[in-house]
Design an enzyme around this catalytic site. Sequence first.
Site, short mmCIF file in Angstrom:
data_model
loop_
_atom_site.label_atom_id
_atom_site.label_comp_id
_atom_site.label_asym_id
_atom_site.label_seq_id
_atom_site.Cartn_x
_atom_site.Cartn_y
_atom_site.Cartn_z
CB SER A 146 -0.84 -0.02 1.29
OG SER A 146 -1.48 1.22 1.48
CE1 TYR A 159 -4.27 -1.57 5.02
CE2 TYR A 159 -2.92 0.34 4.51
CZ TYR A 159 -3.72 -0.70 4.09
OH TYR A 159 -3.98 -0.88 2.75
P1 NAD Z 1 -11.89 -5.05 0.41
O1 NAD Z 1 -12.25 -4.86 1.84
O2 NAD Z 1 -12.81 -4.55 -0.66
O3 NAD Z 1 -11.61 -6.60 0.12
C1 NAD Z 1 -10.81 -7.39 0.96
C2 NAD Z 1 -11.24 -8.84 0.86
O4 NAD Z 1 -10.37 -9.60 1.72
C3 NAD Z 1 -12.67 -9.09 1.34
O5 NAD Z 1 -13.37 -9.89 0.41
C4 NAD Z 1 -12.49 -9.80 2.67
O6 NAD Z 1 -13.53 -10.72 2.98
C5 NAD Z 1 -11.16 -10.51 2.45
N1 NAD Z 1 -10.50 -10.84 3.71
C6 NAD Z 1 -10.35 -10.02 4.79
N2 NAD Z 1 -9.73 -10.68 5.77
C7 NAD Z 1 -9.49 -11.93 5.33
C8 NAD Z 1 -8.89 -13.09 5.90
N3 NAD Z 1 -8.43 -13.07 7.16
N4 NAD Z 1 -8.79 -14.21 5.16
C9 NAD Z 1 -9.28 -14.23 3.89
N5 NAD Z 1 -9.88 -13.17 3.31
C10 NAD Z 1 -9.98 -12.03 4.02
O7 NAD Z 1 -10.44 -4.39 0.26
P2 NAD Z 1 -9.64 -3.86 -1.03
O8 NAD Z 1 -9.73 -2.39 -1.04
O9 NAD Z 1 -10.01 -4.64 -2.23
O10 NAD Z 1 -8.14 -4.21 -0.59
C11 NAD Z 1 -7.47 -5.38 -1.02
C12 NAD Z 1 -6.00 -5.30 -0.62
O11 NAD Z 1 -5.41 -4.14 -1.22
C13 NAD Z 1 -5.77 -5.16 0.89
O12 NAD Z 1 -4.62 -5.88 1.26
C14 NAD Z 1 -5.54 -3.68 1.04
O13 NAD Z 1 -4.79 -3.37 2.19
C15 NAD Z 1 -4.80 -3.35 -0.22
N6 NAD Z 1 -4.91 -1.94 -0.57
C16 NAD Z 1 -6.10 -1.39 -0.94
C17 NAD Z 1 -6.15 -0.04 -1.24
C18 NAD Z 1 -7.41 0.64 -1.69
O14 NAD Z 1 -7.37 1.85 -1.85
N7 NAD Z 1 -8.50 -0.04 -1.88
C19 NAD Z 1 -5.00 0.74 -1.15
C20 NAD Z 1 -3.81 0.14 -0.75
C21 NAD Z 1 -3.78 -1.20 -0.48
#
Ligand code: NAD
Length: 262
Positions: A146, A159
């Site tokens: 991230s 985080y």
């Molecule tokens: P989201 O919340 O839309 O999706 C996350 C998914 O992970 C969900 O389906 C959830 O059920 C699943 N999950 C959570 N905990 C879990 C576990 N213990 N075991 C299995 N599955 C699990 O989030 P997103 O925005 O799609 O983010 C996805 C990844 O990208 C994350 O690692 C997040 O930190 C990273 N990220 C996202 C952003 C953003 O802006 N959206 C920015 C930087 C990093």
Amino acid sequence: MNARFANKAIIVTGAGSGLGQAVAVRLAEEGASLSLVDVNRQALETTKAAILDAAPQAAVLLLTANVANEQEVEAYVADTVAEYSRIDGLYNNAGVEGKQAPLAEYGSEEFDRVIDINLKGVFYSLKHVLPHMKSQGSGAIVNAASVGGIRAVPNQVGYGASKHAVAGMTKDAAIEYGQFGVSINAIAPGAIMTAMVKGSLIQIGGEDGWEEAGKQFVSVNPMRRFGEPREVASLVAYLLSQEAEFINGAIIPIDGGQSQAY
Ligand code: NAD
């Protein structure tokens, strides 16, 4: 679109929502056979429906697992090998943001929870997938770091710690396994509009003020907007493809340039 992933078996964790779902759909459109992992079964079913809409012939295996539990990780890796006989790619994406609070008020249990999912979850899947890629002599892995893994973000110590550690682990793993034909990189997305970012904006602006909080948030982005999941899917698909074979140990921001601003 070229079938860059024909006959390739790829695992996507956290595939039930947001970036994981967008990546899964994109890979399926390009011919991948998928193992989709999430703790939320219903969410996995939704992703499968979206995939079959976009790519009716796609092979999709749904595996309900908590990535923070090593035995469950071992099981989803074994189930993938049993189904497809190999693992060509892994998008280590499952993660949580955690509750926002200044460090001294950040709960220790919350810290553990965020580290268990975001950091240990990535470690466990690297640990159990890499032996297969090593013996194949090929494979590509993308870890979800991230901008919170390369820059400071206030009120998110769990985080930030987890994502900086994912970036470090990516580099370590990359220099250990490059010699076996395996590439390991991380992406560092800025704010991409998903359920996680909406939840974060609700923590900042409340149920009534989150959209305004979002406008303020992107007002300092060089591109003045949120990223879209399909843009992240495009980057991850590239990194998992053979076109990116010599990119290894890189932490690649995808944030409209915001992390470069002073
Ligand atoms: P989201 O919340 O839309 O999706 C996350 C998914 O992970 C969900 O389906 C959830 O059920 C699943 N999950 C959570 N905990 C879990 C576990 N213990 N075991 C299995 N599955 C699990 O989030 P997103 O925005 O799609 O983010 C996805 C990844 O990208 C994350 O690692 C997040 O930190 C990273 N990220 C996202 C952003 C953003 O802006 N959206 C920015 C930087 C990093």
